[in-house]
Design an enzyme around this catalytic site. Structure first.
Site, short mmCIF file in Angstrom:
data_model
loop_
_atom_site.label_atom_id
_atom_site.label_comp_id
_atom_site.label_asym_id
_atom_site.label_seq_id
_atom_site.Cartn_x
_atom_site.Cartn_y
_atom_site.Cartn_z
N LYS A 162 0.86 -1.19 0.00
CA LYS A 162 0.00 0.00 0.00
C LYS A 162 0.89 1.23 0.00
O LYS A 162 2.05 1.16 0.44
CB LYS A 162 -0.87 0.02 1.26
CG LYS A 162 -2.05 0.96 1.18
CD LYS A 162 -3.14 0.37 0.31
CE LYS A 162 -4.50 0.80 0.74
NZ LYS A 162 -5.49 -0.22 0.40
N1 GLU Z 1 -7.33 -0.12 -2.83
C1 GLU Z 1 -8.13 -1.30 -3.00
C2 GLU Z 1 -8.13 -2.11 -1.71
O1 GLU Z 1 -7.89 -1.61 -0.64
C3 GLU Z 1 -7.77 -2.11 -4.23
C4 GLU Z 1 -6.38 -2.64 -4.30
C5 GLU Z 1 -6.02 -3.27 -5.64
O2 GLU Z 1 -6.89 -3.37 -6.50
O3 GLU Z 1 -4.86 -3.61 -5.79
O4 GLU Z 1 -8.43 -3.28 -1.71
#
Ligand code: GLU
Length: 414
Positions: free
Chosen positions: A100
């Site tokens: 992240k």
């Molecule tokens: N930001 C989204 C989550 O927290 C999607 C992450 C992604 O698609 O890699 O799951």
């Protein structure tokens, strides 16, 4: 936030009887990158931000997770959310690890041009540590398909044509059908499973939704299409309610034109903070962390909570609700539809082959229903709540993959 994500992990680790050493190994991120991002604004002023990418675990595949553009982003925040991604990808069994990141900026107060320059600077600084087989970013809070398109373009400048470097891209730039609504659609699918379990029906359900961004608005629309009444919605501009059920497509249109739910004519205004304790059957927190906390937990009337956001329930509130018998479908299961369709997008990019919307939705439905049932199975086998069960399942999968890569005998019952 960091301690909170560890709290749930540790509860599951207790169930599995993991040692302190193993817990530390599983919790520690593989790599944390922090980058200075300075750009010259359109106004000639120098703007300075910090960009983060925390790569938590890659035992089950390339690391995967969103990029958040928000003033609250820092290393702790990104680490906690990267952790959650590792467990989330494992719960839905897509072949990725967790990561992240983001930038500590407020895109709502920036010009489009400055945001564009800042995004490119971020990629320039991160290009050596991300990649289609190492770490694949995606949208998260305040980021969208447009920004993902810029990321792909900037990365491709250095590495050649690379659509698989990022997911959640625009359809015309190798994005996937159904990706934008995927998280909301996943929320609807897991709620359908929960209702089936209780022998309840969508048309009898009153629902409140906190947050009306990508996740909240799509979840509300798809759940209303199943016949439930969305009686209250709140976002950063305020709350709007209608006991006959809000017209969600009209509200989506209103928000597009006015930037928030405030002022929507076909409903009554209320203080957005009250959404959490609204008199409903189902509550969907789809905004930011800690929306459900010690202050408001006692007033909660919903019997089912579906966590559209990441980390919306504080550990204290979680314990109280679990004790009361409220069914919480945890974030790492409930909002995993997004990363699941991100996996489909990545697979389409690698194969240079497109799926149609029907195929995407059918495959997503299979993944979400299977994951729900797997979590439910662990919960009833071990007599634990759904969140702890989701963590147990995820830790087992990540642990088994990590062990299969090396030649050490383990003390762990993976
Ligand atoms: N930001 C989204 C989550 O927290 C999607 C992450 C992604 O698609 O890699 O799951």
């Amino acid at each position: 936030m960091l301690t909170e994500s560890h709290f749930y992990f540790n509860k599951a680790a207790d169930v599995l009887g993991l040692s302190k050493k193993i817990r530390e190994i599983l919790l520690t991120p593989l790599r944390s990158i922090k980058a200075e991002l300075t750009i010259e604004s359109e106004t000639g002023e120098l703007l300075h931000y910090i960009g983060y990418r925390v790569q938590h675990n890659n035992a089950r595949g390339p690391m995967k997770g969103g990029l958040r553009f928000h003033p609250s982003v820092d290393e702790d925040h990104a680490t906690a959310l990267a952790n959650l991604m590792t467990w989330k990808t494992a719960v839905v069994d897509v072949p990725f690890g967790g990561a992240k990141g983001g930038i500590n900026c407020d895109p709502n107060s920036m010009s489009e041009k400055d945001l564009y320059m800042l995004t490119r600077r971020f990629v320039e600084q991160m290009k050596d540590v991300i990649g289609p087989t190492t770490d694949i970013p995606a949208p998260d809070v305040n980021t969208n398909a447009r920004i993902m398109g810029w990321i792909m373009d900037e990365y491709s400048k250095y590495e050649g044509f690379s659509p698989a470097i990022v997911t959640g891209k625009p359809i015309h730039l190798f994005g996937s059908e159904g990706r934008e609504e995927a998280t909301g659609r996943g929320v609807m699918y897991v709620l359908a499973e929960a209702l089936k379990e209780k022998s309840w029906r969508f048309p009898d359900m009153l629902v409140a939704v906190q947050g009306f961004g990508n996740v909240g608005s799509n979840a509300a629309r798809l759940i209303a299409e199943q016949g439930a009444k969305i009686v209250a919605v709140a976002d950063h501009t305020g709350g709007i309610s209608n006991s006959n059920g809000l017209d969600i497509p009209a509200l989506i249109q209103w928000v597009k034109e006015h930037g928030g739910v405030k002022g929507f004519p076909e409903g009554e205004a209320f203080n957005g903070l009250d959404i959490i304790t609204w008199d409903v059957d189902v509550l969907i927190p789809a905004a930011l962390e800690d929306a459900i906390n010690q202050e408001n937990v006692d007033g909660i009337k919903a019997k089912i909570i579906v966590e559209g956001a990441n980390g919306p329930t504080s550990p204290e509130a979680n314990e109280i609700l679990t004790e009361k018998g409220v069914l919480i479908i945890p974030d790492i299961l409930a909002n995993a539809g997004g990363v699941t369709v991100s996996y489909f997008e990545w697979a389409q990019n690698i194969q240079q082959f497109r799926w149609d919307l029907d195929r995407v939705n059918k495959e997503l439905s299979k993944v979400m229903h299977k994951a729900y049932k797997a979590v439910r199975q662990v919960a009833s086998d071990k007599n634990i709540d759904m969140r702890t069960a989701a963590f147990v399942l995820a830790i087992q999968r990540v642990g088994a993959a990590a062990l299969a890569r090396v030649s050490i005998k383990s003390e762990i019952p993976f």
